[in-house]
Design a protein around this motif. Structure first.
Motif, PDB file in Angstrom:
ATOM      1  N   HIS A   1      41.979  45.282  47.322  1.00  0.00           N
ATOM      2  CA  HIS A   1      40.615  45.232  47.831  1.00  0.00           C
ATOM      3  C   HIS A   1      40.166  43.803  48.126  1.00  0.00           C
TER       4      HIS A   1
ATOM      5  N   ASP B   1      47.240  51.179  40.640  1.00  0.00           N
ATOM      6  CA  ASP B   1      46.516  52.034  41.575  1.00  0.00           C
ATOM      7  C   ASP B   1      47.177  51.842  42.938  1.00  0.00           C
TER       8      ASP B   1
ATOM      9  N   GLU C   1      34.265  48.755  40.395  1.00  0.00           N
ATOM     10  CA  GLU C   1      35.346  48.362  41.305  1.00  0.00           C
ATOM     11  C   GLU C   1      34.801  48.131  42.709  1.00  0.00           C
TER      12      GLU C   1
ATOM     13  N   ASP D   1      43.146  46.949  38.578  1.00  0.00           N
ATOM     14  CA  ASP D   1      43.959  47.826  39.424  1.00  0.00           C
ATOM     15  C   ASP D   1      45.027  46.983  40.118  1.00  0.00           C
TER      16      ASP D   1
ATOM     17  N   GLU E   1      40.658  45.130  42.104  1.00  0.00           N
ATOM     18  CA  GLU E   1      41.917  45.650  42.634  1.00  0.00           C
ATOM     19  C   GLU E   1      42.517  44.644  43.618  1.00  0.00           C
TER      20      GLU E   1
HETATM   21 MN    MN Z   1      41.466  51.067  42.719  1.00  0.00          MN
END
Ligand code: MN
Ligand code: GLT
Ligand code: MN
Ligand code: MN
Length: 386
Positions: free
Chosen positions: A219, A286, A180, A244, A216
């Protein structure tokens, strides 16, 4: 409708519904759901599973006996509810020992401990039946590049993952690792800051087939990137091992907002991508409830993530079945090239054909493509009038 079912494969991290609303400027505002409570709450809402960091469940200093008691109690709740643990991960960022990284720390004592801790988390994951192991290197980065050689850090990262892959093989765990990426926070800069950078690292590993990515939403958006594009590249590479889901305002601090709560259109194209390409992995949230919420708000938050996904999935179906949209797409994507012998593959014949090609540049350059109409129709689906 829009009621989540096990078949929808929705999962939540223990750290998400367990989040007590602490942030760097403020104290906790609520009691987060404890692991066993989370299992019951999520099962009731129709989730498929829970995921965890080693220390979300077992405190870092737990004795063997404490570990056993905690894991047994947790397993009891799983058995009672039928909830699964499809993914586990390791915290290599919370404890002060990791302040300058785990796998990439300059200190070999810390690097060895990071690998040891990860191996123990893999043991725990295997006990709980997990198939995916996520690695988020939150502290693998720097503020002072003078102090840490980034080439060396990349080598150490690689060496650590290679070690973990060998351990996975030796124990016959069958984990698939999912890396990740995040561009920054908690470090000023984190190594391998994007999903694309992680894909680059994977191709240099000893067991690339065992390692994929866990992109994610938040991100990539923090880095100002198009998440849908990042996930598309991972899918194309056969590397979308996990995902995520959450949301985030572009370019800000890590917000971990409820899925779809900020960028509805991007969330729509993400769901469309996952559904159209038949992604079979977990749909993992998440995120955490806003700091304004009490425990009831956490339940609303958990429901909202899943409900929004299902609503967007319904919108995807409408989009795919909409006659006008499909006719437009046919018009846009159905252009013909009349050039015998040329098929976009390099060969003696195709190069011959290509050399003789004469595009009608003026005509093609003047043709409208109709994206305005297409985008408006998409918006009307999203806004609920179509
Ligand atoms: Mn995450
Ligand atoms: C942490 C981080 C997440 C990661 C988790 C896995 S922990 O909350 O912000 O993005 O996925 O380590
Ligand atoms: Mn985040
Ligand atoms: Mn995060």
């Amino acid at each position: 409708s829009f009621i989540p079912k096990k078949e929808d494969r929705f999962t939540f991290g223990l750290w998400t519904v367990g989040n007590p609303g602490r942030d760097p400027f403020g104290l906790p505002v609520r009691e987060g759901f404890a692991p066993v409570e989370s299992v019951h709450m999520l099962a009731e809402l129709g989730a498929y599973g829970v995921t965890l960091h080693d220390n979300d469940l077992v405190p870092i200093d737990a004795t063997a006996a404490e570990r056993e008691r905690i894991v047994n109690e947790f397993r009891g709740a799983l058995n009672e509810t039928g909830l699964k643990v499809p993914m586990v991960t390791v915290s290599l960022f919370t404890d002060p020992v990791f302040k300058d990284g785990g796998f990439t720390s300059n200190d070999p004592r810390v690097r060895a401990y990071a690998i040891q801790k990860t191996i123990q988390a893999m043991d725990l994951g295997a006990e709980l039946g997990a198939q995916t192991f996520v690695l988020w290197g939150g502290r693998e980065g720097s503020e002072v590049d003078a102090g840490k050689d980034a080439v060396e850090a990349t080598k150490r990262y690689r060496e650590a993952i290679n070690f973990l892959c060998e351990y996975n093989i030796s124990q016959k765990y069958g984990f698939r690792f999912a890396l990740e990426a995040k561009p920054n926070e908690p470090r000023a800069d984190i190594y391998m800051p994007t999903t694309g950078a992680m894909l680059g690292l994977i191709s240099t590993l000893e067991h690339p087939e065992m390692v994929g990515v866990n992109p994610e939403v938040a991100h990539e958006r923090m880095a100002g990137l198009n998440f849908y594009h990042a996930v598309a590249q991972a899918l194309d590479a056969g590397k979308l091992f996990h995902i995520d889901l959450n949301d985030q305002k572009m370019g800000r601090f890590d917000q971990d907002l409820r899925f779809g709560s900020d960028g509805v259109k991007e969330a729509f194209f993400l769901v469309k991508l996952l559904e159209d390409y038949n992604y079979q992995g977990m749909l993992h949230f998440d995120a955490h409830a806003l700091r304004t919420e009490d425990r009831n708000g956490v339940i609303e938050f958990a429901k909202g993530n899943m409900r929004t996904y299902l609503i967007l999935k319904d919108k995807v179906k409408r989009f795919n079945e909409d006659k006008e949209i499909q006719a437009l797409l046919q018009e846009i994507n159905g252009k013909k090239l009349e050039l015998p012998g040329f098929d976009f593959k390099f060969s003696a014949e195709s190069i011959q054909a290509l050399k003789g090609y004469q595009i009608d540049r003026a005509t093609v350059g003047a043709e409208g493509i109709n994206y305005e109409r297409l985008d408006q129709l998409t918006m009307e689906i999203l806004l609920g009038v179509r």
